[in-house]
Design a protein around this motif. Structure first.
Motif, short mmCIF file in Angstrom:
data_model
loop_
_atom_site.label_atom_id
_atom_site.label_comp_id
_atom_site.label_asym_id
_atom_site.label_seq_id
_atom_site.Cartn_x
_atom_site.Cartn_y
_atom_site.Cartn_z
N LYS A 50 0.91 -1.20 0.18
CA LYS A 50 0.01 -0.17 0.09
C LYS A 50 0.81 1.31 0.06
CE LYS A 50 -3.66 0.08 2.47
NZ LYS A 50 -4.56 0.03 3.84
N THR A 53 2.29 1.73 -3.50
CA THR A 53 1.53 2.28 -4.42
C THR A 53 1.02 3.63 -4.27
OG1 THR A 53 -0.04 0.90 -3.40
CG2 THR A 53 1.13 -0.19 -5.23
N ILE A 55 -0.86 4.60 -1.68
CA ILE A 55 -1.90 4.63 -0.84
C ILE A 55 -1.86 5.12 0.69
CG2 ILE A 55 -3.85 3.29 0.21
CD1 ILE A 55 -3.44 1.30 -2.12
N ASN A 169 -1.31 6.98 -10.15
CA ASN A 169 -1.43 5.83 -9.87
C ASN A 169 -3.01 5.47 -9.94
OD1 ASN A 169 -3.11 6.56 -7.66
ND2 ASN A 169 -1.13 6.46 -6.13
N SER A 171 -5.50 4.88 -8.08
CA SER A 171 -6.45 5.65 -7.18
C SER A 171 -6.73 6.98 -8.04
CB SER A 171 -6.14 5.88 -6.00
OG SER A 171 -5.03 6.53 -5.86
N GLN A 224 -6.88 14.14 -5.62
CA GLN A 224 -6.40 12.51 -5.22
C GLN A 224 -4.97 12.68 -5.57
OE1 GLN A 224 -7.58 10.26 -3.57
NE2 GLN A 224 -5.96 8.54 -4.19
N ASN A 228 -3.69 12.16 -2.21
CA ASN A 228 -3.68 10.48 -2.13
C ASN A 228 -4.41 9.90 -0.99
OD1 ASN A 228 -2.76 8.40 -2.94
ND2 ASN A 228 -0.63 8.45 -1.99
N SER A 230 -7.22 7.20 0.58
CA SER A 230 -7.10 5.65 0.54
C SER A 230 -8.32 5.16 -0.52
CB SER A 230 -7.47 4.93 1.91
OG SER A 230 -8.75 5.17 2.22
N GLU A 231 -8.09 3.97 -1.14
CA GLU A 231 -9.06 3.70 -2.04
C GLU A 231 -10.53 3.53 -1.37
OE1 GLU A 231 -6.92 -0.16 -3.44
OE2 GLU A 231 -6.77 0.82 -5.27
N ASP A 286 -10.64 3.62 8.88
CA ASP A 286 -10.09 3.49 7.40
C ASP A 286 -10.74 2.03 6.92
OD1 ASP A 286 -8.45 3.85 5.25
OD2 ASP A 286 -6.62 2.94 6.16
N THR A 288 -11.30 -0.38 3.96
CA THR A 288 -10.78 -0.79 2.84
C THR A 288 -11.78 -0.68 1.37
OG1 THR A 288 -11.27 -3.07 2.91
CG2 THR A 288 -9.41 -2.47 4.15
N LYS A 289 -11.14 -0.92 0.28
CA LYS A 289 -12.02 -0.85 -0.93
C LYS A 289 -12.95 -2.18 -0.92
CE LYS A 289 -11.82 -0.86 -5.91
NZ LYS A 289 -11.02 -0.88 -7.41
#
Length: 459
Positions: A50, A53, A55, A169, A171, A224, A228, A230-231, A286, A288-289
């Motif tokens: 993460k 990339t 995130i 990226n 996202s 974004q 940046n 999170s997804e 937080d 997650t996707k």
């Protein structure tokens, strides 16, 4: 006197032997294979991926990553030269042993344009061109050429303005597409607000939805790229940004309003409120996707059940207030979904599987309704919704069990407003022993307070 001398000798030899044994054990626990296994722990690999990339990590994840990398650095520094040579020599073989030939070790993901990216850019661009054709009432061959032209131009964006797309990226693209979609909805809502029942409402909706889509798409892209998020945050904005106008419109409809301007205002206010709510919810946990995919699947299923009840009540002479039933289904599904996924951390594969399977189950329900040739609207909506809900619950509980299996602390933390974590590191006993110099003075770079057990309580 001889007895005392003999006893002293025995005690000295015993202490010397114990010391050598402790040193040997301390040295033996730091091996090349052990370091490789520690550096490839699944939790560390996921969080490291993460981070690589781009995130944004949560506070707990950042703390874990920093602490664990310090631990790995200390571990490697304590390897003997021979063990370090073994590690360099054997690492490729060990990687193939665990990860297979594809080498799914920690690597920075290289961005690439995918087929859906081409399709999305072309479709949005073509829509903008079609809107221009409709507004200007072009009837020549340009009516076909302009949408194709704008669709191609939007697909050529990375070539025409390459600097804009540097260091992006996945996202960033997702945030941009989310903005484009929500911009269509909010632009159309603004048109309904300002144009209402006027004759040019169609043209106004087309042009404002296109402008709104372009504007919010750019906002999502730049925000974004700069912040940046999170997804999971992006997916939550998409979810709340979509259900916000629906809930606001349903509430106004339940009040019996027939004013299109008010509906436009309600849709717009619901959208803005939804985005603000998503930011607030995401700041508290937080997600997650995968978590948000599960939340959306559950919300869609409960909304369908609400519509089934709504369809059943329509057979009687009831007030428009029953429109609140499916809206309540949306809210309940979202709230229950958010509560259920906390601490589960569904990954992308799990979340997308739930979404895909839930949709498939709904289609199976529709197929059964068609086979039995039912004429009941309740059955047409209810059976797919029940099938979808059952599938979502079965898969979610399976993944929840898998993700929490073997974790004793998950039972302690269940349904509690806090989370209790514990990490046992018995090797720190030997580390602490080695860090004390013979005089008993702690070295400048030593840390004999390396704990055997780390306890953490978070709220």
């Amino acid at each position: 006197m001889k007895a005392k001398y003999l006893l002293s000798t025995v005690v000295f030899l015993f202490i010397l032997t114990l010391s050598l044994f402790s040193q040997a054990n301390a040295q033996g626990i730091y091996t090349a294979r052990g370091y490789w296994e520690e550096s490839n722990k699944e939790t560390y690999r996921i969080i490291k991926q993460k981070s690589n990339t781009g995130i944004v990590l949560s506070a707990d994840e950042s703390s874990y990553l920093n602490d664990y990398e310090t631990y790995l650095s200390n571990y490697f520094s304590r390897l003997s030269d021979d063990e370090k040579s073994v590690y360099e020599k054997m690492k490729p073989q060990w990687d193939r042993e665990i990860f297979g030939p594809q080498q799914t070790a920690i690597v920075e993901e290289e961005f690439e344009w995918r087929g859906r990216d081409y399709a999305t850019n072309i479709l949005f661009g073509a829509y903008y061109g079609a809107s221009l054709v409709a507004v200007t009432e072009i009837s020549s061959a340009a009516a076909l050429g302009i949408p194709l032209l704008t669709g191609g131009l939007w697909a050529l964006g990375p070539v025409m303005v390459p600097k804009k797309y540097e260091n992006i990226n996945r996202s960033v693209i997702r945030a941009s597409n989310t903005g484009k979609f929500l911009g269509l909805v909010y632009g159309g809502s603004l048109a309904l607000l300002v144009a209402g029942e006027s004759d040019n409402i169609g043209q106004t909706a087309l042009i404002l939805s296109s402008l709104g889509s372009i504007a919010l798409g750019e906002v999502g892209f730049k925000l974004q790229k700069k912040r940046n998020f999170s997804e999971g945050h992006i997916e939550l904005v998409s979810h709340y940004g979509t259900i916000g106008p629906w809930i606001a419109g349903a509430t106004l409809g339940a009040a019996g309003s027939e004013n299109p301007n008010l509906y436009g205002a309600a849709f717009l206010a619901g959208g803005v409120g939804g985005i603000l709510m998503a930011n607030k919810v995401s700041s508290k946990y937080d997600y997650t996707k995968g978590d948000v995919n599960n939340i959306s699947a559950l919300s869609l299923a409960t909304t369908g059940i609400g519509f089934a009840i709504f369809a059943e009540t329509l057979q009687n002479d009831v007030s428009s207030a029953v429109l609140l039933i499916p809206a309540a289904g949306t809210v309940i599904g979202t709230m229950l979904g958010q509560k259920a996924v906390k601490g589960v951390y569904l990954n992308k594969k799990q979340g997308s599987t739930i979404g895909l399977s839930t949709g498939g189950a709904a289609l199976v329900g529709l197929g059964l309704a068609a086979i039995f040739e039912t004429e009941s609207a309740t059955v047409w909506v209810g059976i797919p919704s029940v099938f979808a809900l059952a599938t979502q619950q079965i898969l979610f509980n399976k993944y929840k069990k898998d993700n929490l299996s073997g974790n004793l602390l998950s039972k302690i933390n269940k349904d509690k407003p806090y989370r209790f974590s514990m990490k046992v590191t018995p090797e720190n006993y030997f580390v602490n022993q080695r860090m004390v110099v013979p005089s008993g003075i702690i070295g400048a770079n030593s840390n004999v307070s390396n704990p055997l057990i780390n306890l953490k309580l978070s709220f």
